[in-house]
Design a protein around this motif. Structure first.
Motif, PDB file in Angstrom:
ATOM      1  N   VAL A  23      48.590 -82.618-156.426  1.00  0.00           N
ATOM      2  CA  VAL A  23      47.334 -82.210-157.065  1.00  0.00           C
ATOM      3  C   VAL A  23      46.507 -83.443-157.431  1.00  0.00           C
ATOM      4  N   ALA A  24      47.168 -84.437-158.035  1.00  0.00           N
ATOM      5  CA  ALA A  24      46.454 -85.665-158.411  1.00  0.00           C
ATOM      6  C   ALA A  24      45.902 -86.367-157.175  1.00  0.00           C
ATOM      7  N   GLN A  25      46.671 -86.382-156.094  1.00  0.00           N
ATOM      8  CA  GLN A  25      46.209 -87.013-154.854  1.00  0.00           C
ATOM      9  C   GLN A  25      44.999 -86.275-154.294  1.00  0.00           C
ATOM     10  N   ALA A  26      45.040 -84.955-154.314  1.00  0.00           N
ATOM     11  CA  ALA A  26      43.912 -84.169-153.805  1.00  0.00           C
ATOM     12  C   ALA A  26      42.666 -84.386-154.652  1.00  0.00           C
ATOM     13  N   GLU A  27      42.827 -84.539-155.950  1.00  0.00           N
ATOM     14  CA  GLU A  27      41.674 -84.780-156.827  1.00  0.00           C
ATOM     15  C   GLU A  27      41.059 -86.143-156.538  1.00  0.00           C
ATOM     16  N   GLN A  28      41.889 -87.146-156.248  1.00  0.00           N
ATOM     17  CA  GLN A  28      41.366 -88.459-155.870  1.00  0.00           C
ATOM     18  C   GLN A  28      40.621 -88.392-154.542  1.00  0.00           C
ATOM     19  N   GLN A  29      41.134 -87.628-153.608  1.00  0.00           N
ATOM     20  CA  GLN A  29      40.456 -87.449-152.320  1.00  0.00           C
ATOM     21  C   GLN A  29      39.090 -86.799-152.511  1.00  0.00           C
ATOM     22  N   LYS A  30      38.989 -85.902-153.484  1.00  0.00           N
ATOM     23  CA  LYS A  30      37.698 -85.276-153.751  1.00  0.00           C
ATOM     24  C   LYS A  30      36.719 -86.288-154.322  1.00  0.00           C
ATOM     25  N   LEU A  31      37.207 -87.171-155.200  1.00  0.00           N
ATOM     26  CA  LEU A  31      36.331 -88.217-155.741  1.00  0.00           C
ATOM     27  C   LEU A  31      35.828 -89.126-154.626  1.00  0.00           C
ATOM     28  N   GLN A  32      36.698 -89.457-153.695  1.00  0.00           N
ATOM     29  CA  GLN A  32      36.292 -90.275-152.560  1.00  0.00           C
ATOM     30  C   GLN A  32      35.269 -89.538-151.698  1.00  0.00           C
ATOM     31  N   ALA A  33      35.488 -88.234-151.495  1.00  0.00           N
ATOM     32  CA  ALA A  33      34.553 -87.440-150.690  1.00  0.00           C
ATOM     33  C   ALA A  33      33.190 -87.352-151.374  1.00  0.00           C
ATOM     34  N   GLU A  34      33.180 -87.235-152.703  1.00  0.00           N
ATOM     35  CA  GLU A  34      31.912 -87.177-153.430  1.00  0.00           C
ATOM     36  C   GLU A  34      31.174 -88.517-153.334  1.00  0.00           C
ATOM     37  N   ALA A  35      31.916 -89.637-153.423  1.00  0.00           N
ATOM     38  CA  ALA A  35      31.292 -90.952-153.283  1.00  0.00           C
ATOM     39  C   ALA A  35      30.719 -91.129-151.877  1.00  0.00           C
ATOM     40  N   LEU A  36      31.470 -90.678-150.887  1.00  0.00           N
ATOM     41  CA  LEU A  36      30.988 -90.766-149.504  1.00  0.00           C
ATOM     42  C   LEU A  36      29.738 -89.915-149.303  1.00  0.00           C
ATOM     43  N   LEU A  37      29.695 -88.774-149.937  1.00  0.00           N
ATOM     44  CA  LEU A  37      28.521 -87.913-149.819  1.00  0.00           C
ATOM     45  C   LEU A  37      27.283 -88.606-150.404  1.00  0.00           C
ATOM     46  N   ASN A  38      27.448 -89.253-151.557  1.00  0.00           N
ATOM     47  CA  ASN A  38      26.310 -89.981-152.141  1.00  0.00           C
ATOM     48  C   ASN A  38      25.825 -91.093-151.209  1.00  0.00           C
ATOM     49  N   GLN A  39      26.771 -91.772-150.579  1.00  0.00           N
ATOM     50  CA  GLN A  39      26.401 -92.813-149.622  1.00  0.00           C
ATOM     51  C   GLN A  39      25.651 -92.231-148.435  1.00  0.00           C
ATOM     52  N   ARG A  40      26.144 -91.120-147.903  1.00  0.00           N
ATOM     53  CA  ARG A  40      25.498 -90.494-146.745  1.00  0.00           C
ATOM     54  C   ARG A  40      24.115 -89.936-147.108  1.00  0.00           C
ATOM     55  N   LEU A  41      23.962 -89.458-148.330  1.00  0.00           N
ATOM     56  CA  LEU A  41      22.652 -88.977-148.766  1.00  0.00           C
ATOM     57  C   LEU A  41      21.647 -90.117-148.843  1.00  0.00           C
TER      58      LEU A  41
END
Length: 333
Positions: free
Chosen positions: A100-118
């Protein structure tokens, strides 16, 4: 080997039949004697105090780590009775919590990547608009405009991929949380708790023993549901109504009369002759009747209440008949 002649076997069969007839006659004589001296409309029969038993069992196979109660102990609903060895389940639970903790970290990374792509998409959009204006005034070539269009399309695709990464991370978190909940449920099942209050009747397994799924560990007597079972002939059972008053007199305390209520009358006979053709034979049909002691009375005399005590249960087949003085309620002070 001793050989019996046919005459001897016939004689033994006759003797056995006579003994059965005598025992049956003695039973019905005893039954009729229970009602002797009672007014018409009141009848009685021998019985024994019973209480509902609850088996506290292991849901899954495993080794018992500890039994925390002793026979005769009074326990409340929710009390921990025994624990099962849960080392392996706890390890799996910790692994699922880490997922669960690993998946939550992956979501934080995905959100950061989304901001970069935006940001990249916003810049590509601005560059494409500027190049369009330059091309319209003849200051930029068509090739430059097409290049800016390609960059913008790529940036927008990156935004879509980043958004999908967040959705994937959410799904991964949900799956990991479901695994945690499942393993937590299994871990909780390793703690055996009392579903109701009552007294420990038997301890059926000790610490260190391995039990299978459904293996009983402790038997609990539910002293909130105590009753006496009596058997009455059809002529009496047929007149009883559910909810009618009853009385119980126990052999160890014959001076006291305990109030009870008729809570069950069997719909089928328990003792039935081979053939039922005459009125006398119909009278021999015996029906099981349950006389339940009020719960508030059981709570008041909780320490004195015990299952297995013999006595006599009395019922009224005619509710208009008053109880005699000998059957007036009388309880210990």
């Amino acid at each position: 080997m001793i050989r019996r002649t046919p005459m001897q076997w016939k004689r033994y069969g006759t003797i056995a039949a006579v003994l059965v007839a005598l025992s049956g006659g003695a039973y019905f004589f005893w039954l009729s004697s229970q009602s002797a001296g009672l007014p018409a409309g009141i009848t009685g029969s021998n019985g024994r105090i019973e209480a509902e038993r609850i088996d506290i069992a292991a849901k899954l196979p495993g080794r018992i780590a500890e039994v925390l109660v002793s026979e005769g102990q009074w326990i409340s609903a929710g009390d921990l009775v025994a624990t099962m060895d849960a080392v392996e389940i706890e390890a799996q639970l910790h692994q699922a919590q880490a997922a669960v903790a690993q998946a939550e970290q992956q979501k934080l990374q995905a959100e950061a990547l989304l901001n970069q792509r935006l940001s990249e998409a916003e810049f590509a959009r601005a560059e494409h608009a500027r190049t369009e204006r330059l091309a319209a005034n003849g200051h930029a070539t068509q090739e430059q405009l097409e290049n800016r269009k390609t960059v913008l399309t790529t940036a927008e695709a990156g935004v879509a991929a980043a958004r999908a990464g967040i959705d994937l991370a959410d799904a991964t978190i949900a799956a990991a949380n479901a695994s945690v909940e499942r393993l937590q449920s299994v871990r909780n099942d390793a703690d055996l708790v009392a579903p109701r209050e009552g007294r420990v009747q038997y301890i059926l397994a000790k610490a260190g023993e391995v039990v299978g799924a459904g293996g009983r560990v402790v038997t609990l007597t539910d002293l909130t549901d105590v009753y006496m079972t009596v058997f009455l002939p059809a002529r009496d059972a047929g007149l009883l109504a559910i909810g009618s008053e009853a009385r119980i007199v126990l052999d160890p305390i014959p001076d006291y009369v305990i109030p009870a209520t008729v809570t069950f009358v069997a719909s089928t006979a328990q003792f039935t002759p081979k053939s039922v053709e005459t009125a006398d034979e119909r009278d021999q049909l015996m029906f099981r009747v349950k006389l339940t002691i009020p719960e508030d009375l059981l709570e008041e005399y909780q320490e004195q209440t015990k299952a297995g005590v013999a006595g006599v249960g009395y019922v009224r087949t005619d509710d208009t008949v008053p109880w005699p003085d000998t059957l007036s309620v009388k309880l210990p002070q």
